[in-house]
Design an enzyme around this catalytic site. Structure first.
Site, PDB file in Angstrom:
ATOM      1  N   HIS A   1       0.962  -1.123   0.010  1.00  0.00           N
ATOM      2  CA  HIS A   1       0.005   0.098   0.046  1.00  0.00           C
ATOM      3  C   HIS A   1       0.989   1.232   0.129  1.00  0.00           C
ATOM      4  O   HIS A   1       2.072   1.132   0.463  1.00  0.00           O
ATOM      5  CB  HIS A   1      -0.832   0.101   1.449  1.00  0.00           C
ATOM      6  CG  HIS A   1      -2.078  -1.026   1.299  1.00  0.00           C
ATOM      7  ND1 HIS A   1      -2.044  -1.780   2.342  1.00  0.00           N
ATOM      8  CD2 HIS A   1      -2.746  -1.127   0.562  1.00  0.00           C
ATOM      9  CE1 HIS A   1      -3.226  -2.573   2.125  1.00  0.00           C
ATOM     10  NE2 HIS A   1      -3.653  -2.392   1.071  1.00  0.00           N
TER      11      HIS A   1
ATOM     12  N   CYS B   1      -2.461   0.215   9.685  1.00  0.00           N
ATOM     13  CA  CYS B   1      -3.305  -0.721   9.477  1.00  0.00           C
ATOM     14  C   CYS B   1      -4.524  -0.957  10.310  1.00  0.00           C
ATOM     15  O   CYS B   1      -5.311  -1.587  10.146  1.00  0.00           O
ATOM     16  CB  CYS B   1      -2.744  -1.923   9.010  1.00  0.00           C
ATOM     17  SG  CYS B   1      -1.322  -1.700   7.697  1.00  0.00           S
TER      18      CYS B   1
HETATM   19  N1  GLY Z   1      -2.568  -9.050   5.236  1.00  0.00           N
HETATM   20  C1  GLY Z   1      -3.062  -7.713   4.964  1.00  0.00           C
HETATM   21  C2  GLY Z   1      -3.287  -7.623   3.367  1.00  0.00           C
HETATM   22  O1  GLY Z   1      -2.648  -8.321   2.427  1.00  0.00           O
HETATM   23  O2  GLY Z   1      -4.389  -6.827   2.935  1.00  0.00           O
END
Ligand code: GLY
Length: 250
Positions: free
Chosen positions: A160, A245
């Site tokens: 991300h 996150c």
């Molecule tokens: N484990 C978090 C994701 O890959 O979205």
């Protein structure tokens, strides 16, 4: 100033989530402890922490950041880019609707909240394996109606956008090499390549949460006089998760 955080505990099948990290299987008990300490850190930052129970249908569910983008004006429920994570947003939408007007990203648009980097009233939208152009366009329209600006930025080497760059207030960004030349107007703290994971920090009110175990980054940040809270993240790192996150702040 934020007043609330929504978090979700990792479940016993947390290790069954998606990962590219190659750091071995996370241990559930250790992840649960680290999650509790993360919640304590958020409380220290002055937040009321809303803790949701695990949902075994969604092993990645503790990474709540990916399910919504919350602003002063509304909450935008995302459309997670990986199909296995789509169902995570229902419970989050229900909880946030108690506090905010809800809008939704719709297919074929996809957005993971981890790709959205807010700096003041501008939103950088990372175009990644999880967030596509259609999703970015929908989000830009919603944000613009609420008086915010946005722009897109390609994400190549990490999951991300915020895996590789986070805003830590006072015009300071902390970034990996991929993003260190992308933000000309800001003071960039470049993390060393062997400490890339530490580019994901979380600034909350007057505190800066940083992952434990990254001495070079810690040294660079210390020079900027933040109130630092170090948080052990080893088990979440194994599942490609960082500090941002694990919570939705508003
Ligand atoms: N484990 C978090 C994701 O890959 O979205």
């Amino acid at each position: 100033m934020y007043t609330h955080a929504i978090v979700k505990k990792p479940g016993i099948n947390f290790a069954k989530g998606i990962t590219t990290a190659n750091l071995g299987k996370p241990k559930y008990e250790k992840a649960a402890l680290q999650h509790r300490l993360y919640c304590e850190a958020l409380k220290k930052c002055g937040l009321k922490v809303i803790v949701l129970e695990p949902d075994l249908r969604h092993p990645d569910g503790c990474f709540v950041e990916d399910t919504a983008i919350i602003t002063e004006k509304s909450a935008i429920i995302t459309q997670p880019g990986d199909l296995s994570r789509r169902g995570e947003k229902e419970e989050i939408a229900e909880i946030i609707s108690n506090y905010k007007k809800i809008r939704c990203i719709k297919s074929p648009g996809t957005i993971d909240g981890g790709d959205i980097l807010r700096i003041n009233n501008h939103f950088y939208i990372g175009l990644s394996k999880r967030t596509n152009k259609a999703g970015a366009k929908q989000l830009a329209i919603i944000l613009s109606k609420d008086g915010y600006t946005s722009s897109t930025i390609p994400v190549k080497s990490v999951l991300h956008l915020k895996t590789g760059v986070t805003y830590i207030s006072n015009n300071n960004l902390i970034a990996i090499k991929e993003f260190s030349n992308r933000f000309k107007l800001f003071n960039i703290i470049k993390v060393d390549e062997d400490e890339n994971y530490s580019a994901n920090c979380l600034f909350v009110n007057n505190f800066l949460m940083v992952p434990k175990g990254f001495p070079k980054t810690k040294q660079k940040i210390s020079e900027l006089r933040y109130n630092i809270i170090e948080v052990e993240m080893s088990e979440f790192r194994k599942m490609d998760g960082g500090l941002t996150c694990l919570s939705l702040l508003f």
